[in-house]
Write a protein that holds these residues in place. Sequence first.
Motif, PDB file in Angstrom:
ATOM      1  N   ALA A 185       0.835  -1.207   0.000  1.00  0.00           N
ATOM      2  CA  ALA A 185       0.000   0.000   0.000  1.00  0.00           C
ATOM      3  C   ALA A 185       0.871   1.259   0.000  1.00  0.00           C
ATOM      4  CB  ALA A 185      -0.934   0.003   1.209  1.00  0.00           C
ATOM      5  N   PHE A 186       1.955   1.255   0.760  1.00  0.00           N
ATOM      6  CA  PHE A 186       2.852   2.408   0.790  1.00  0.00           C
ATOM      7  C   PHE A 186       3.447   2.659  -0.592  1.00  0.00           C
ATOM      8  CE2 PHE A 186       7.185   4.082   1.156  1.00  0.00           C
ATOM      9  CZ  PHE A 186       6.908   5.324   1.711  1.00  0.00           C
ATOM     10  N   VAL A 187       4.003   1.621  -1.209  1.00  0.00           N
ATOM     11  CA  VAL A 187       4.651   1.790  -2.512  1.00  0.00           C
ATOM     12  C   VAL A 187       3.622   2.161  -3.580  1.00  0.00           C
ATOM     13  CG1 VAL A 187       6.007   0.664  -4.317  1.00  0.00           C
ATOM     14  CG2 VAL A 187       6.575   0.272  -1.909  1.00  0.00           C
ATOM     15  N   ASP A 188       2.472   1.521  -3.569  1.00  0.00           N
ATOM     16  CA  ASP A 188       1.429   1.858  -4.541  1.00  0.00           C
ATOM     17  C   ASP A 188       0.990   3.314  -4.399  1.00  0.00           C
ATOM     18  OD1 ASP A 188       1.459  -0.654  -5.705  1.00  0.00           O
ATOM     19  OD2 ASP A 188      -0.368  -1.350  -4.698  1.00  0.00           O
ATOM     20  N   GLY A 189       1.030   3.816  -3.176  1.00  0.00           N
ATOM     21  CA  GLY A 189       0.631   5.194  -2.926  1.00  0.00           C
ATOM     22  C   GLY A 189       1.604   6.227  -3.469  1.00  0.00           C
ATOM     23  N   LEU A 190       2.774   5.809  -3.885  1.00  0.00           N
ATOM     24  CA  LEU A 190       3.756   6.752  -4.419  1.00  0.00           C
ATOM     25  C   LEU A 190       3.388   7.205  -5.830  1.00  0.00           C
ATOM     26  CD1 LEU A 190       7.030   5.034  -3.136  1.00  0.00           C
ATOM     27  CD2 LEU A 190       5.880   7.051  -2.178  1.00  0.00           C
ATOM     28  N   GLY A 191       2.556   6.452  -6.524  1.00  0.00           N
ATOM     29  CA  GLY A 191       2.095   6.844  -7.854  1.00  0.00           C
ATOM     30  C   GLY A 191       3.017   6.366  -8.958  1.00  0.00           C
ATOM     31  N   GLY A 192       2.433   5.882 -10.038  1.00  0.00           N
ATOM     32  CA  GLY A 192       3.214   5.427 -11.182  1.00  0.00           C
ATOM     33  C   GLY A 192       3.891   4.094 -10.963  1.00  0.00           C
ATOM     34  N   PRO A 198       4.595   4.217 -15.092  1.00  0.00           N
ATOM     35  CA  PRO A 198       3.320   4.922 -15.115  1.00  0.00           C
ATOM     36  C   PRO A 198       2.416   4.494 -16.270  1.00  0.00           C
ATOM     37  CG  PRO A 198       5.100   6.383 -15.751  1.00  0.00           C
ATOM     38  CD  PRO A 198       5.722   5.109 -15.274  1.00  0.00           C
ATOM     39  N   ASP A 199       2.980   3.887 -17.306  1.00  0.00           N
ATOM     40  CA  ASP A 199       2.176   3.411 -18.426  1.00  0.00           C
ATOM     41  C   ASP A 199       1.628   2.005 -18.187  1.00  0.00           C
ATOM     42  OD1 ASP A 199       4.520   1.958 -18.625  1.00  0.00           O
ATOM     43  OD2 ASP A 199       5.040   2.691 -20.633  1.00  0.00           O
ATOM     44  N   GLY A 200       1.999   1.382 -17.071  1.00  0.00           N
ATOM     45  CA  GLY A 200       1.507   0.055 -16.739  1.00  0.00           C
ATOM     46  C   GLY A 200       2.191  -1.074 -17.480  1.00  0.00           C
ATOM     47  N   VAL A 201       3.245  -0.766 -18.210  1.00  0.00           N
ATOM     48  CA  VAL A 201       3.988  -1.769 -18.967  1.00  0.00           C
ATOM     49  C   VAL A 201       5.262  -2.118 -18.198  1.00  0.00           C
ATOM     50  CG1 VAL A 201       5.207  -2.249 -21.133  1.00  0.00           C
ATOM     51  CG2 VAL A 201       3.087  -0.910 -21.148  1.00  0.00           C
ATOM     52  N   VAL A 202       5.500  -3.403 -18.019  1.00  0.00           N
ATOM     53  CA  VAL A 202       6.692  -3.828 -17.291  1.00  0.00           C
ATOM     54  C   VAL A 202       7.931  -3.347 -18.047  1.00  0.00           C
ATOM     55  CG1 VAL A 202       8.006  -5.785 -16.391  1.00  0.00           C
ATOM     56  CG2 VAL A 202       5.503  -5.879 -16.422  1.00  0.00           C
ATOM     57  N   PRO A 203       8.776  -2.551 -17.400  1.00  0.00           N
ATOM     58  CA  PRO A 203       9.973  -2.052 -18.076  1.00  0.00           C
ATOM     59  C   PRO A 203      11.032  -3.147 -18.209  1.00  0.00           C
ATOM     60  CG  PRO A 203       9.896  -1.252 -15.827  1.00  0.00           C
ATOM     61  CD  PRO A 203       8.627  -2.023 -16.050  1.00  0.00           C
ATOM     62  N   ARG A 204      12.020  -2.882 -19.021  1.00  0.00           N
ATOM     63  CA  ARG A 204      13.109  -3.836 -19.228  1.00  0.00           C
ATOM     64  C   ARG A 204      14.212  -3.633 -18.198  1.00  0.00           C
ATOM     65  NH1 ARG A 204      13.833  -4.656 -25.679  1.00  0.00           N
ATOM     66  NH2 ARG A 204      11.621  -4.923 -26.111  1.00  0.00           N
ATOM     67  N   THR A 205      13.853  -3.180 -17.041  1.00  0.00           N
ATOM     68  CA  THR A 205      14.810  -2.955 -15.959  1.00  0.00           C
ATOM     69  C   THR A 205      14.468  -3.872 -14.795  1.00  0.00           C
ATOM     70  OG1 THR A 205      13.430  -1.256 -14.942  1.00  0.00           O
ATOM     71  CG2 THR A 205      15.049  -0.512 -16.563  1.00  0.00           C
ATOM     72  N   GLN A 206      15.365  -3.937 -13.855  1.00  0.00           N
ATOM     73  CA  GLN A 206      15.093  -4.667 -12.624  1.00  0.00           C
ATOM     74  C   GLN A 206      14.076  -3.875 -11.803  1.00  0.00           C
ATOM     75  OE1 GLN A 206      16.375  -7.677 -11.546  1.00  0.00           O
ATOM     76  NE2 GLN A 206      17.134  -7.802 -13.644  1.00  0.00           N
ATOM     77  N   ASP A 234      12.134   7.054  -6.145  1.00  0.00           N
ATOM     78  CA  ASP A 234      12.569   8.320  -6.762  1.00  0.00           C
ATOM     79  C   ASP A 234      13.652   8.078  -7.803  1.00  0.00           C
ATOM     80  OD1 ASP A 234      10.767   9.801  -5.237  1.00  0.00           O
ATOM     81  OD2 ASP A 234      12.273  10.420  -3.755  1.00  0.00           O
ATOM     82  N   ALA A 235      14.608   7.216  -7.491  1.00  0.00           N
ATOM     83  CA  ALA A 235      15.679   6.917  -8.445  1.00  0.00           C
ATOM     84  C   ALA A 235      15.125   6.219  -9.686  1.00  0.00           C
ATOM     85  CB  ALA A 235      16.747   6.061  -7.775  1.00  0.00           C
ATOM     86  N   ALA A 236      14.200   5.285  -9.500  1.00  0.00           N
ATOM     87  CA  ALA A 236      13.598   4.587 -10.646  1.00  0.00           C
ATOM     88  C   ALA A 236      12.781   5.558 -11.500  1.00  0.00           C
ATOM     89  CB  ALA A 236      12.718   3.436 -10.158  1.00  0.00           C
ATOM     90  N   ARG A 237      12.069   6.465 -10.860  1.00  0.00           N
ATOM     91  CA  ARG A 237      11.286   7.466 -11.595  1.00  0.00           C
ATOM     92  C   ARG A 237      12.206   8.386 -12.399  1.00  0.00           C
ATOM     93  NH1 ARG A 237       8.338  11.225  -7.848  1.00  0.00           N
ATOM     94  NH2 ARG A 237      10.389  12.144  -7.866  1.00  0.00           N
ATOM     95  N   THR A 238      13.300   8.816 -11.787  1.00  0.00           N
ATOM     96  CA  THR A 238      14.261   9.678 -12.482  1.00  0.00           C
ATOM     97  C   THR A 238      14.854   8.956 -13.690  1.00  0.00           C
ATOM     98  OG1 THR A 238      14.772  10.890 -10.467  1.00  0.00           O
ATOM     99  CG2 THR A 238      16.431  10.966 -12.213  1.00  0.00           C
ATOM    100  N   HIS A 267      15.026   8.299 -19.669  1.00  0.00           N
ATOM    101  CA  HIS A 267      14.942   7.427 -20.844  1.00  0.00           C
ATOM    102  C   HIS A 267      13.736   7.700 -21.722  1.00  0.00           C
ATOM    103  CE1 HIS A 267      17.923   5.242 -18.497  1.00  0.00           C
ATOM    104  NE2 HIS A 267      18.275   4.663 -19.613  1.00  0.00           N
ATOM    105  N   HIS A 268      12.741   8.382 -21.178  1.00  0.00           N
ATOM    106  CA  HIS A 268      11.515   8.644 -21.929  1.00  0.00           C
ATOM    107  C   HIS A 268      11.321  10.129 -22.238  1.00  0.00           C
ATOM    108  CE1 HIS A 268      10.801   4.611 -20.363  1.00  0.00           C
ATOM    109  NE2 HIS A 268      10.105   4.434 -21.456  1.00  0.00           N
ATOM    110  N   ALA A 269      12.390  10.901 -22.100  1.00  0.00           N
ATOM    111  CA  ALA A 269      12.287  12.349 -22.348  1.00  0.00           C
ATOM    112  C   ALA A 269      12.380  12.659 -23.822  1.00  0.00           C
ATOM    113  CB  ALA A 269      13.391  13.087 -21.600  1.00  0.00           C
TER     114      ALA A 269
END
Length: 151
Positions: free
Chosen positions: A8-15, A41-49, A140-144, A149-151
């Motif tokens: 619940a905590f992690v889901d609450g962070l958004g995206g 945030p797009d709901g697609v599993v990224p190619r990262t860990q 935060d690091a994963a979001r950054t 990569h998506h900019a």
Amino acid sequence: MSVDEIIAFVDGLGGTLTLRPGPGDGSPEIAWGDTFFYYAPDGVVPRTQPFATIVTKDYPDDTRSRLDRPEAFRVNVFAGTEAFTRWTGHTPREPAGSDPSVPDIVFAHPVYARQGWLAVVNPGGRTEPAVRELLRAAYDAARTRHQRHHA
């Protein structure tokens, strides 16, 4: 903290994309019951860990946390070198000193410490603030990274 409270905590962070593998979803049986957190945030599993995981059992190459005990689980968080060193007092390249089966302490991940991962077995009153801080920093690091990569 329970598994559900952490989710619940992690889901609450958004995206966050939270994967909970189970029967019938095509995932390997060994992963059933565990949880994997990605910034997606797009709901697609990224190619990262994932940036964090929750494991509920021993894996063949990862038994030192003794997750075969009743109600035992471990939250694993990618911390990176700086935070890893701050929490453990040594770099990820140095051998770990803590017993990875002791509950409610932050320790170097028994398998992925060299990659900068920290872990806590059954987080409780001593480590709840630390677990929240580590999860938020990993998120935060994963979001950054995702935004770069998506900019």
